[in-house]
Enzyme design. Structure first.
Site, short mmCIF file in Angstrom:
data_model
loop_
_atom_site.label_atom_id
_atom_site.label_comp_id
_atom_site.label_asym_id
_atom_site.label_seq_id
_atom_site.Cartn_x
_atom_site.Cartn_y
_atom_site.Cartn_z
N CYS A 59 0.79 -1.15 0.15
CA CYS A 59 0.04 -0.01 0.00
C CYS A 59 0.91 1.21 -0.08
O CYS A 59 0.50 2.27 -0.72
CB CYS A 59 -0.97 -0.11 1.21
SG CYS A 59 -0.02 -0.29 2.76
N HIS A 103 -2.26 5.88 6.16
CA HIS A 103 -0.87 6.30 6.19
C HIS A 103 -0.70 7.69 5.65
O HIS A 103 -1.58 8.23 5.18
CB HIS A 103 0.07 5.26 5.46
CG HIS A 103 0.04 4.00 5.76
ND1 HIS A 103 0.38 3.34 6.76
CD2 HIS A 103 -0.26 2.89 4.75
CE1 HIS A 103 0.35 2.10 6.84
NE2 HIS A 103 -0.15 1.74 5.46
#
Length: 338
Positions: free
Chosen positions: A140, A220
């Protein structure tokens, strides 16, 4: 219609299954679960044929009254490609089985590049994976970096990248992860593994990364410093990113000043599971000083790799040779904006 199996119907697997199911050139012929939990029941309710990945656990599914179609051994001969979404480290072991069965396999970022042999990103190296037997879709974080760095590199070239990755401590459903009240260098050494992972798909990129874990589950966040080969204007960078698929520019002054607010926007978009497949770049953060570009972006770790898995299927099965056409088709069918 190409036949796709999902080995591991969990955080990534269930999202890939839904995304494959809405395409018109591929279909789900089976998903696997090891445990008869709510995800297994949801797979059955959605109409996905359910197979047991550990045949010796069949009795547990019978006790839970969850209908299964068979075991994974029955699924192997029905698929053109298996998308392996099992926990990190398991996929590499499964690769041996796929080789024996003569089926293609797609793996996730939790596997090591060296064990799989090839890595994939839709924007960076799609055509290098045409017809490949085994491919790993990068993580990711790596997907997020490639999504914005590749168009910037195409625009004006990149001398070097320095990036600080502020990573979520756990996904929302993970109750055994942390930290709860700490900021943890992860790893405490520099560089982190993220830079070398980017280089598995952007082969010659000069990039060094460092990473932290923080007490959040939402997204994130990346802080990038990019030294440009041919310095451009900020407006040119903005125009490039606005024209890049799967990238959206968000503005703090319009109420999108945090990962929490970005995820609230994803909820308001009516996305299944509140997924944000796009990489969100804070427009205000884009700045060029002395030939160096600075910007900040947010990555929804549960979903940003999902469209890449769909594109990877097309590349490996040679359904579509043009990455731009695959990206456009995947985006349209999944309702991806940008």
């Amino acid at each position: 219609m190409k036949n796709v199996g999902i080995n591991g119907y969990g955080t990534i697997g269930k999202r890939v299954a839904d995304s494959v199911a809405c395409q018109d050139d591929m279909q789900i012929v089976g998903v696997t679960k090891r445990t008869p939990d709510f995800e297994a029941q949801m797979a059955v309710e959605k109409g996905f044929p359910l197979y047991i990945s550990a045949p010796e656990r069949e009795g547990l599914f019978e006790e839970a009254d969850i209908k299964v179609t068979g075991t994974i051994d029955d699924l192997y001969n029905k698929v053109d490609v298996m998308v392996d979404c099992t926990p990190g480290g398991i996929g590499a072991k499964n690769k041996v089985i796929y080789e024996e069965k003569g089926i293609k396999g797609i793996f996730q970022g939790g596997e090591k590049h060296e064990q799989i042999g090839k890595s994939f990103n839709s924007f960076a190296n799609y055509q290098d994976n045409l017809g490949a037997d085994f491919v790993r879709v990068v993580s990711c974080n790596t997907t997020g970096l490639c999504r914005t760095l590749k168009p910037i590199d195409d625009l004006c070239g990149i001398k070097k990248v320095r990036a600080v990755m502020v990573r979520r401590g756990a996904d929302p459903g993970q109750i055994k992860s942390g930290p709860i009240n700490a900021i943890v260098p992860n790893p405490p050494t520099v560089p982190s593994h993220h830079g070398p992972d980017v280089q598995t798909v952007m082969y010659d990129l000069n990039i060094i990364t460092m990473a932290l874990l923080v007490p959040t589950t939402l997204m994130h966040q990346h802080n990038l410093m990019v030294e440009l080969e041919n310095p451009s204007g900020v407006d040119d960078v903005i125009d490039t990113l606005e024209a890049t698929p799967r990238v959206i520019l968000v503005e703090a002054e319009k109420g999108l000043g945090s990962t929490a607010e970005i995820m609230e926007c994803a909820r308001d978009l009516g996305r299944p599971r509140s997924d944000l497949f796009e990489i969100a770049v804070w427009k205000e953060s884009l700045n060029i000083k002395d030939g160096e570009l600075f910007y900040m972006q947010a990555i929804h770790q549960e979903s940003d790799v999902v469209p890449e898995n769909v594109d990877c299927i097309r590349a490996m099965l040679e359904i579509e040779e043009d990455p731009a056409k695959s990206i456009e088709k995947t985006n349209k069918n999944m309702g991806i904006i940008g």
